[in-house]
Design a protein around this motif. Sequence first.
Motif, PDB file in Angstrom:
ATOM      1  N   TRP A   1      -4.928  -2.385   5.168  1.00 55.12           N
ATOM      2  CA  TRP A   1      -5.566  -1.336   5.951  1.00 55.12           C
ATOM      3  C   TRP A   1      -4.528  -0.508   6.703  1.00 55.12           C
ATOM      4  O   TRP A   1      -3.470  -1.009   7.080  1.00 55.12           O
ATOM      5  CB  TRP A   1      -6.528  -1.930   6.970  1.00 55.12           C
ATOM      6  CG  TRP A   1      -7.604  -2.743   6.339  1.00 55.12           C
ATOM      7  CD1 TRP A   1      -8.688  -2.278   5.665  1.00 55.12           C
ATOM      8  CD2 TRP A   1      -7.692  -4.166   6.315  1.00 55.12           C
ATOM      9  NE1 TRP A   1      -9.455  -3.322   5.225  1.00 55.12           N
ATOM     10  CE2 TRP A   1      -8.865  -4.502   5.612  1.00 55.12           C
ATOM     11  CE3 TRP A   1      -6.901  -5.192   6.812  1.00 55.12           C
ATOM     12  CZ2 TRP A   1      -9.267  -5.803   5.395  1.00 55.12           C
ATOM     13  CZ3 TRP A   1      -7.296  -6.494   6.590  1.00 55.12           C
ATOM     14  CH2 TRP A   1      -8.465  -6.784   5.898  1.00 55.12           C
ATOM     15  N   ASP A   2      -4.861   0.748   6.923  1.00 64.72           N
ATOM     16  CA  ASP A   2      -3.972   1.612   7.703  1.00 64.72           C
ATOM     17  C   ASP A   2      -3.865   1.072   9.130  1.00 64.72           C
ATOM     18  O   ASP A   2      -4.851   0.638   9.714  1.00 64.72           O
ATOM     19  CB  ASP A   2      -4.514   3.047   7.745  1.00 64.72           C
ATOM     20  CG  ASP A   2      -4.460   3.715   6.380  1.00 64.72           C
ATOM     21  OD1 ASP A   2      -3.597   3.312   5.571  1.00 64.72           O
ATOM     22  OD2 ASP A   2      -5.288   4.615   6.143  1.00 64.72           O
ATOM     23  N   GLY A   3      -2.681   1.132   9.664  1.00 68.92           N
ATOM     24  CA  GLY A   3      -2.456   0.683  11.031  1.00 68.92           C
ATOM     25  C   GLY A   3      -2.039  -0.765  11.158  1.00 68.92           C
ATOM     26  O   GLY A   3      -1.695  -1.203  12.251  1.00 68.92           O
TER      27      GLY A   3
ATOM     28  N   SER B   1       1.197  -7.985   7.795  1.00 69.48           N
ATOM     29  CA  SER B   1       0.871  -8.085   6.369  1.00 69.48           C
ATOM     30  C   SER B   1       1.607  -9.256   5.736  1.00 69.48           C
ATOM     31  O   SER B   1       1.047  -9.977   4.913  1.00 69.48           O
ATOM     32  CB  SER B   1       1.249  -6.794   5.645  1.00 69.48           C
ATOM     33  OG  SER B   1       0.521  -5.713   6.136  1.00 69.48           O
TER      34      SER B   1
ATOM     35  N   SER C   1       3.728  -4.073   9.091  1.00 67.12           N
ATOM     36  CA  SER C   1       4.231  -4.815   7.931  1.00 67.12           C
ATOM     37  C   SER C   1       4.448  -6.287   8.258  1.00 67.12           C
ATOM     38  O   SER C   1       4.245  -7.144   7.399  1.00 67.12           O
ATOM     39  CB  SER C   1       5.519  -4.187   7.411  1.00 67.12           C
ATOM     40  OG  SER C   1       6.516  -4.197   8.406  1.00 67.12           O
TER      41      SER C   1
ATOM     42  N   GLY D   1       5.057  -0.559   3.086  1.00 65.67           N
ATOM     43  CA  GLY D   1       3.695  -0.085   3.350  1.00 65.67           C
ATOM     44  C   GLY D   1       2.966   0.324   2.087  1.00 65.67           C
ATOM     45  O   GLY D   1       1.989   1.061   2.140  1.00 65.67           O
ATOM     46  N   ASN D   2       3.420  -0.150   0.933  1.00 69.81           N
ATOM     47  CA  ASN D   2       2.795   0.190  -0.352  1.00 69.81           C
ATOM     48  C   ASN D   2       1.877  -0.935  -0.825  1.00 69.81           C
ATOM     49  O   ASN D   2       1.788  -1.202  -2.014  1.00 69.81           O
ATOM     50  CB  ASN D   2       3.876   0.453  -1.408  1.00 69.81           C
ATOM     51  CG  ASN D   2       4.739   1.620  -1.060  1.00 69.81           C
ATOM     52  OD1 ASN D   2       4.275   2.568  -0.448  1.00 69.81           O
ATOM     53  ND2 ASN D   2       6.006   1.560  -1.425  1.00 69.81           N
ATOM     54  N   SER D   3       1.227  -1.598   0.033  1.00 67.38           N
ATOM     55  CA  SER D   3       0.411  -2.737  -0.374  1.00 67.38           C
ATOM     56  C   SER D   3      -1.061  -2.402  -0.486  1.00 67.38           C
ATOM     57  O   SER D   3      -1.479  -1.891  -0.845  1.00 67.38           O
ATOM     58  CB  SER D   3       0.620  -3.880   0.609  1.00 67.38           C
ATOM     59  OG  SER D   3       0.199  -3.514   1.877  1.00 67.38           O
TER      60      SER D   3
END
Length: 82
Positions: A15-17, A23, A20, A10-12
């Motif tokens: 957007w929040d929510g 993404s 992964s 989640g370090n990309s």
Amino acid sequence: AVTLQALIDGNSGMWDGVPSWASMIIFFVLMCFAGLMDGMQIAAFALLNIPEEELRHHPVAYTNCQLMFSGQNLQSFLIGRQ
């Protein structure tokens, strides 16, 4: 590997929510799109060396070349790809 690990953690910068897995799918779709654009650039430069008479035997390729090489389409494509 580093990019995938960042997406999983989640370090990309996504957007929040956004999960992964989504993404990663978006990442691979965009990487495939970038690869297609690169291949199109290589093909466009290869077509510059093919005589027009040879292209006339392939109507779809000839029509695409007419569109690609008319005006500033090729230059715009190359600049937009940057």
